[in-house]
Design an enzyme around this catalytic site. Structure first.
Site, PDB file in Angstrom:
ATOM      1  N   ASP A  90       0.829  -1.207   0.000  1.00  0.00           N
ATOM      2  CA  ASP A  90       0.000   0.000   0.000  1.00  0.00           C
ATOM      3  C   ASP A  90       0.868   1.263   0.000  1.00  0.00           C
ATOM      4  OD1 ASP A  90      -0.472  -1.323   3.129  1.00  0.00           O
ATOM      5  OD2 ASP A  90       0.619   0.562   2.904  1.00  0.00           O
ATOM      6  N   ASP A 141       9.071 -11.929  -5.077  1.00  0.00           N
ATOM      7  CA  ASP A 141       8.976 -12.529  -3.744  1.00  0.00           C
ATOM      8  C   ASP A 141      10.122 -12.021  -2.867  1.00  0.00           C
ATOM      9  OD1 ASP A 141       8.369 -15.944  -2.632  1.00  0.00           O
ATOM     10  OD2 ASP A 141       8.979 -14.171  -1.505  1.00  0.00           O
ATOM     11  N   ASP A 160       6.858  -5.632   6.204  1.00  0.00           N
ATOM     12  CA  ASP A 160       5.494  -5.115   6.301  1.00  0.00           C
ATOM     13  C   ASP A 160       4.585  -6.055   5.520  1.00  0.00           C
ATOM     14  OD1 ASP A 160       3.905  -1.983   5.170  1.00  0.00           O
ATOM     15  OD2 ASP A 160       3.147  -3.726   6.288  1.00  0.00           O
TER      16      ASP A 160
HETATM   17  N1  SAM Z   1      -0.311  -3.422   6.993  1.00  0.00           N
HETATM   18  C1  SAM Z   1      -0.772  -4.704   6.536  1.00  0.00           C
HETATM   19  C2  SAM Z   1      -0.855  -5.693   7.659  1.00  0.00           C
HETATM   20  O1  SAM Z   1      -0.165  -5.528   8.678  1.00  0.00           O
HETATM   21  O2  SAM Z   1      -1.606  -6.655   7.481  1.00  0.00           O
HETATM   22  C3  SAM Z   1       0.135  -5.235   5.461  1.00  0.00           C
HETATM   23  C4  SAM Z   1       0.546  -4.223   4.450  1.00  0.00           C
HETATM   24  S1  SAM Z   1       0.780  -4.809   2.865  1.00  0.00           S
HETATM   25  C5  SAM Z   1      -0.821  -4.769   2.180  1.00  0.00           C
HETATM   26  C6  SAM Z   1       1.175  -6.525   3.075  1.00  0.00           C
HETATM   27  C7  SAM Z   1       1.766  -7.015   1.787  1.00  0.00           C
HETATM   28  O3  SAM Z   1       2.646  -8.125   1.985  1.00  0.00           O
HETATM   29  C8  SAM Z   1       0.718  -7.511   0.778  1.00  0.00           C
HETATM   30  O4  SAM Z   1       0.584  -6.536  -0.230  1.00  0.00           O
HETATM   31  C9  SAM Z   1       1.285  -8.837   0.266  1.00  0.00           C
HETATM   32  O5  SAM Z   1       1.149  -8.975  -1.139  1.00  0.00           O
HETATM   33  C10 SAM Z   1       2.743  -8.715   0.689  1.00  0.00           C
HETATM   34  N2  SAM Z   1       3.480  -9.990   0.776  1.00  0.00           N
HETATM   35  C11 SAM Z   1       3.079 -11.140   1.370  1.00  0.00           C
HETATM   36  N3  SAM Z   1       4.038 -12.088   1.228  1.00  0.00           N
HETATM   37  C12 SAM Z   1       5.074 -11.512   0.544  1.00  0.00           C
HETATM   38  C13 SAM Z   1       6.343 -11.977   0.097  1.00  0.00           C
HETATM   39  N4  SAM Z   1       6.755 -13.242   0.316  1.00  0.00           N
HETATM   40  N5  SAM Z   1       7.161 -11.109  -0.566  1.00  0.00           N
HETATM   41  C14 SAM Z   1       6.757  -9.828  -0.799  1.00  0.00           C
HETATM   42  N6  SAM Z   1       5.548  -9.323  -0.413  1.00  0.00           N
HETATM   43  C15 SAM Z   1       4.717 -10.169   0.257  1.00  0.00           C
END
Ligand code: SAM
Length: 284
Positions: A90, A141, A160
């Site tokens: 975000d 990733d 995050d």
């Molecule tokens: N503030 C939120 C919370 O605490 O739930 C999270 C913010 S952000 C939306 C979380 C992000 O982590 C998501 O957009 C998701 O796609 C990403 N994410 C999950 N696993 C991941 C990975 N292995 N590598 C990179 N991004 C990842």
């Protein structure tokens, strides 16, 4: 799951709890290769993003999380220059990191580009720093990024991520924490969103164990309110590479060159205080 057309409800079955926000309408929904992203207009919390029907971010309260995921660690480090954000799609954490003039590069590694594209459309203020020349947005990733990164290439790593399931599961393992330690410079800091002290104390205690076994010299958690996450009480856990995390640059905080809504020196100190149940479960 929506209770009815006027409410969005996230059910936390493990705790027999649920939290609802009144909505005006659903603005968008799509299934990406990684997750289902939904955008709502709410009556009192502005725009809301959910991922797989779990609250992610809303206009009204996101300052709590984005400020606490960034400023305490940045003001604990002596002079952070190179920052890696894993997740953070975000872009709110990225914006806070780039408020620090000493930061020369912030690389954000988000697995799902659609999260950021939708944030750019529905949360433009969170994406205000996406075009900062110091910002780099990568859509891969984070586990692989860290594995391939050069040793001692970052001063701060911010995880995050979503909850430790699905693509984020691997971000909570000792192997991943070891990889992060390798790419941190001496004096570097790792910080990870670490769920709710009320609901997820077992996970937090195991995270402390994994970080200590991975070789970090100090582990400390920050506690803060988070209105839309399960229990409304959240944490972020810091781990240091040869640095005491209970001390921070208090004068720099008091003289910071940017405004915050929640974070200040008193909040920083208070956020480090451990409730008794927490202290007992994480003591070495
Ligand atoms: N503030 C939120 C919370 O605490 O739930 C999270 C913010 S952000 C939306 C979380 C992000 O982590 C998501 O957009 C998701 O796609 C990403 N994410 C999950 N696993 C991941 C990975 N292995 N590598 C990179 N991004 C990842």
């Amino acid at each position: 799951m929506a209770l009815d057309d006027r409410w969005f409800t996230e059910i936390n079955a493990d705790n027999g709890a649920a939290f609802s926000l009144q909505i005006k309408e659903k603005l968008h929904e799509e299934q990406t290769p990684y997750q289902r992203i939904s955008i709502y207009e709410t009556t009192h919390f502005g725009t809301l993003m959910t991922i797989d029907d779990l609250y992610m971010v809303s206009d009204r309260e996101n300052f709590l999380y984005h400020e606490m995921m960034s400023h305490p660690a940045l003001f604990t480090h002596d002079d952070p220059k190179d920052v890696l954000i894993i997740g953070g799609g975000d872009c709110g954490t990225l914006r806070e990191v780039l408020r620090h003039p000493g930061v020369r590069r912030a690389q954000q590694v988000e697995i799902d580009a659609r999260v950021t594209r939708l944030a750019e459309k529905y949360f433009p203020e969170l994406c205000a720093s996406n075009n900062d020349p110091r910002a780099e947005l990568h859509f891969v990733d984070g586990i692989k990024w860290v594995k391939d990164a050069q040793p001692e290439s970052y001063d701060l790593i911010v995880i995050d991520s979503t909850d430790p399931v699905g693509p984020a599961e691997g971000l909570f393992t000792e192997a991943f924490h070891r990889d992060c330690l390798r790419i941190l410079r001496p004096g570097g800091i790792f910080i990870q969103q670490s769920e709710s002290p009320l609901y997820h104390m077992k996970l937090i205690a195991s995270l402390y164990g994994a970080l200590r076994r991975a070789g970090y010299s100090d582990v400390q958690s920050l506690q803060f309110p988070q209105a839309i996450y399960p229990s409304g009480w959240w944490s972020a856990t810091m781990a240091g590479k040869g640095r005491d995390l209970t001390k921070f640059r208090e004068t720099a905080v008091r003289n910071k060159v940017f405004d915050t809504v929640y974070y200040n020196a008193e909040i920083h100190r208070a956020a480090l205080a451990m409730p008794e149940f927490f202290r007992k479960q994480v003591k070495g």
